[in-house]
Design an enzyme around this catalytic site. Structure first.
Site, PDB file in Angstrom:
ATOM      1  N   ARG A   1      66.741  48.498  99.945  1.00 38.40           N
ATOM      2  CA  ARG A   1      66.987  49.258  98.697  1.00 38.40           C
ATOM      3  C   ARG A   1      66.115  48.724  97.571  1.00 38.40           C
ATOM      4  O   ARG A   1      65.384  47.733  97.761  1.00 38.40           O
ATOM      5  CB  ARG A   1      68.470  49.196  98.320  1.00 38.40           C
ATOM      6  CG  ARG A   1      69.009  47.784  98.200  1.00 38.40           C
ATOM      7  CD  ARG A   1      70.541  47.763  98.300  1.00 38.40           C
ATOM      8  NE  ARG A   1      71.038  46.391  98.386  1.00 38.40           N
ATOM      9  CZ  ARG A   1      71.537  45.723  97.362  1.00 38.40           C
ATOM     10  NH1 ARG A   1      71.619  46.282  96.181  1.00 38.40           N
ATOM     11  NH2 ARG A   1      71.975  44.479  97.514  1.00 38.40           N
TER      12      ARG A   1
ATOM     13  N   ASN B   1      59.995  39.765  98.542  1.00 39.08           N
ATOM     14  CA  ASN B   1      60.722  40.572  97.562  1.00 39.08           C
ATOM     15  C   ASN B   1      62.225  40.281  97.545  1.00 39.08           C
ATOM     16  O   ASN B   1      62.864  40.435  96.505  1.00 39.08           O
ATOM     17  CB  ASN B   1      60.480  42.058  97.869  1.00 39.08           C
ATOM     18  CG  ASN B   1      61.448  42.959  97.144  1.00 39.08           C
ATOM     19  OD1 ASN B   1      61.296  43.207  95.948  1.00 39.08           O
ATOM     20  ND2 ASN B   1      62.486  43.424  97.844  1.00 39.08           N
TER      21      ASN B   1
ATOM     22  N   TYR C   1      68.712  31.469  88.292  1.00 37.73           N
ATOM     23  CA  TYR C   1      67.788  32.558  88.667  1.00 37.73           C
ATOM     24  C   TYR C   1      66.419  32.312  88.017  1.00 37.73           C
ATOM     25  O   TYR C   1      65.380  32.400  88.682  1.00 37.73           O
ATOM     26  CB  TYR C   1      68.382  33.887  88.204  1.00 37.73           C
ATOM     27  CG  TYR C   1      67.547  35.109  88.528  1.00 37.73           C
ATOM     28  CD1 TYR C   1      67.478  35.611  89.826  1.00 37.73           C
ATOM     29  CD2 TYR C   1      66.841  35.781  87.526  1.00 37.73           C
ATOM     30  CE1 TYR C   1      66.727  36.748  90.120  1.00 37.73           C
ATOM     31  CE2 TYR C   1      66.096  36.919  87.804  1.00 37.73           C
ATOM     32  CZ  TYR C   1      66.039  37.397  89.109  1.00 37.73           C
ATOM     33  OH  TYR C   1      65.293  38.516  89.388  1.00 37.73           O
ATOM     34  N   ALA C   2      66.420  31.997  86.731  1.00 34.58           N
ATOM     35  CA  ALA C   2      65.151  31.759  86.023  1.00 34.58           C
ATOM     36  C   ALA C   2      64.423  30.555  86.621  1.00 34.58           C
ATOM     37  O   ALA C   2      63.194  30.576  86.768  1.00 34.58           O
ATOM     38  CB  ALA C   2      65.422  31.546  84.539  1.00 34.58           C
TER      39      ALA C   2
HETATM   40  P1  NDP Z   1      68.323  44.883  94.786  1.00 37.28           P
HETATM   41  O1  NDP Z   1      69.581  44.118  94.530  1.00 37.28           O
HETATM   42  O2  NDP Z   1      68.316  46.356  94.615  1.00 37.28           O
HETATM   43  O3  NDP Z   1      67.736  44.533  96.221  1.00 37.28           O
HETATM   44  C1  NDP Z   1      67.642  43.208  96.661  1.00 37.28           C
HETATM   45  C2  NDP Z   1      67.272  43.246  98.125  1.00 37.28           C
HETATM   46  O4  NDP Z   1      67.143  41.880  98.583  1.00 37.28           O
HETATM   47  C3  NDP Z   1      68.361  43.912  98.968  1.00 37.28           C
HETATM   48  O5  NDP Z   1      67.761  44.738  99.934  1.00 37.28           O
HETATM   49  C4  NDP Z   1      69.053  42.725  99.615  1.00 37.28           C
HETATM   50  O6  NDP Z   1      69.630  42.992 100.886  1.00 37.28           O
HETATM   51  C5  NDP Z   1      67.885  41.779  99.794  1.00 37.28           C
HETATM   52  N1  NDP Z   1      68.347  40.415 100.047  1.00 37.28           N
HETATM   53  C6  NDP Z   1      69.162  39.658  99.281  1.00 37.28           C
HETATM   54  N2  NDP Z   1      69.394  38.479  99.883  1.00 37.28           N
HETATM   55  C7  NDP Z   1      68.714  38.500 101.051  1.00 37.28           C
HETATM   56  C8  NDP Z   1      68.564  37.586 102.129  1.00 37.28           C
HETATM   57  N3  NDP Z   1      69.164  36.380 102.110  1.00 37.28           N
HETATM   58  N4  NDP Z   1      67.783  37.934 103.176  1.00 37.28           N
HETATM   59  C9  NDP Z   1      67.176  39.144 103.214  1.00 37.28           C
HETATM   60  N5  NDP Z   1      67.285  40.057 102.237  1.00 37.28           N
HETATM   61  C10 NDP Z   1      68.062  39.734 101.173  1.00 37.28           C
HETATM   62  O7  NDP Z   1      67.274  44.207  93.780  1.00 37.28           O
HETATM   63  P2  NDP Z   1      65.822  44.630  93.283  1.00 37.28           P
HETATM   64  O8  NDP Z   1      65.208  45.614  94.183  1.00 37.28           O
HETATM   65  O9  NDP Z   1      65.926  44.897  91.847  1.00 37.28           O
HETATM   66  O10 NDP Z   1      65.089  43.212  93.439  1.00 37.28           O
HETATM   67  C11 NDP Z   1      63.964  42.985  94.271  1.00 37.28           C
HETATM   68  C12 NDP Z   1      63.242  41.755  93.754  1.00 37.28           C
HETATM   69  O11 NDP Z   1      62.778  42.007  92.421  1.00 37.28           O
HETATM   70  C13 NDP Z   1      64.124  40.519  93.664  1.00 37.28           C
HETATM   71  O12 NDP Z   1      63.385  39.384  94.038  1.00 37.28           O
HETATM   72  C14 NDP Z   1      64.476  40.464  92.193  1.00 37.28           C
HETATM   73  O13 NDP Z   1      64.810  39.164  91.790  1.00 37.28           O
HETATM   74  C15 NDP Z   1      63.199  40.966  91.570  1.00 37.28           C
HETATM   75  N6  NDP Z   1      63.324  41.468  90.222  1.00 37.28           N
HETATM   76  C16 NDP Z   1      64.150  42.527  89.924  1.00 37.28           C
HETATM   77  C17 NDP Z   1      64.247  42.964  88.627  1.00 37.28           C
HETATM   78  C18 NDP Z   1      65.137  44.086  88.221  1.00 37.28           C
HETATM   79  O14 NDP Z   1      65.320  44.281  87.005  1.00 37.28           O
HETATM   80  N7  NDP Z   1      65.681  44.873  89.130  1.00 37.28           N
HETATM   81  C19 NDP Z   1      63.463  42.346  87.550  1.00 37.28           C
HETATM   82  C20 NDP Z   1      62.623  41.274  87.983  1.00 37.28           C
HETATM   83  C21 NDP Z   1      62.566  40.865  89.262  1.00 37.28           C
HETATM   84  P3  NDP Z   1      71.117  43.639 100.994  1.00 37.28           P
HETATM   85  O15 NDP Z   1      70.909  45.126 100.799  1.00 37.28           O
HETATM   86  O16 NDP Z   1      71.574  43.255 102.366  1.00 37.28           O
HETATM   87  O17 NDP Z   1      71.949  43.023  99.919  1.00 37.28           O
END
Ligand code: NDP
Length: 245
Positions: free
Chosen positions: A12, A88, A153-154
């Site tokens: 997602r 990601n 997180y930061a």
């Molecule tokens: P989402 O919460 O929509 O998606 C995060 C994804 O990471 C999910 O698919 C989740 O899987 C997966 N994930 C979490 N933990 C694990 C794990 N241990 N192993 C494998 N997959 C994992 O977040 P975003 O799409 O917004 O975030 C994507 C990246 O962008 C992240 O690194 C986030 O920190 C960064 N980011 C996001 C911002 C924002 O405003 N949205 C801003 C700046 C950075 P599952 O579906 O199983 O939970």
């Protein structure tokens, strides 16, 4: 010849957009998911139906090293090589620093930073002997400027920036480019804890007066992965609507 990208956390949000943008631009995609529950995978399954052999869904928790190695090995077995890793997968949590438990710290730092270590080391086993490959790490503006109530997180995202710069220096002579995208506030499930009013306020604080979209991040990654970006390494690029300048 088609290139292959491994995107972590592709079920997602930004990860799903990365999978969509790369597969529709002619790449093979290994879309990593943590959870194989069918209800969570619907958008990715739809994408797989559309692009069939060019997209492979691979389960692994990025915090579990043997699962990461198995994912990478299976990806190489399927597509022959991995040309690009996009780290990601991430998790955010909002809490006062004084209230953070060791569990909170470990969850956030293991997912956002240790996962990047595991995944990068695992793909480099294949990239280094070929002297070819790329890594793009997804950090955050909060890793650049710090964040109240998200200190862990930061800290993890700042660690990702340090790791990006260090690997760019270490791997440059092996012709491997390493860059970082540090997004501003992007409309995904990560904002689920915020109200509409909160999000409007965040948009108002952003010079471009809106939040970003996952696709805008994915398009930037596609550019960084392209030949046009062949002299770019060790950089932190922040698509953020001007909220951090
Ligand atoms: P989402 O919460 O929509 O998606 C995060 C994804 O990471 C999910 O698919 C989740 O899987 C997966 N994930 C979490 N933990 C694990 C794990 N241990 N192993 C494998 N997959 C994992 O977040 P975003 O799409 O917004 O975030 C994507 C990246 O962008 C992240 O690194 C986030 O920190 C960064 N980011 C996001 C911002 C924002 O405003 N949205 C801003 C700046 C950075 P599952 O579906 O199983 O939970």
């Amino acid at each position: 010849m088609k290139k292959t990208v491994l995107v972590t956390g592709a079920a997602r949000g930004i990860g799903l957009a990365l999978a969509e943008v790369f597969v529709s631009n002619g790449w093979n995609v290994i879309a990593n998911v943590r959870n194989l529950a069918p209800d969570k995978l619907k958008p990715l399954q739809d994408l797989k139906e559309q692009f069939n052999h060019s997209l492979e869904i691979g389960q692994a928790d990025v915090t579990v090293r043997p699962q990461v190695d198995a994912l990478v090995n299976a990806g190489v077995a399927k597509f022959g090589t991995i040309d690009l890793l996009i780290n990601n997968a991430g998790v955010a949590q909002s809490k006062l620093f004084i209230d953070l438990t060791e569990q909170d710290w470990d969850l956030v730092c293991d997912t956002n930073l240790k996962g990047v270590f595991y995944c990068s080391q695992s793909v480099l086993r294949y990239m280094l002997p070929r002297k070819e490959g790329q890594i793009i790490n997804i950090s955050s503006i909060w890793g650049m400027v710090g964040a109240s109530c998200e200190a862990h997180y930061a800290a993890a995202k700042a660690g990702v920036i340090g790791l990006t710069k260090s690997l760019a220096k270490e791997l440059g002579p092996s012709k491997i480019r390493v860059n970082c995208i540090a997004p501003g506030i992007i409309e995904t499930d990560m904002l689920v804890g915020y109200t509409t009013a909160d999000k409007q306020e965040m948009a108002q604080k952003t010079p471009l007066q809106r939040l970003g979209t996952p696709r805008e991040i994915a398009e930037l990654a596609l550019f960084l992965a392209s030949e046009q970006a062949s002299f770019i390494t060790g950089q932190v690029i922040s698509p953020n609507g001007g909220i951090v300048i």
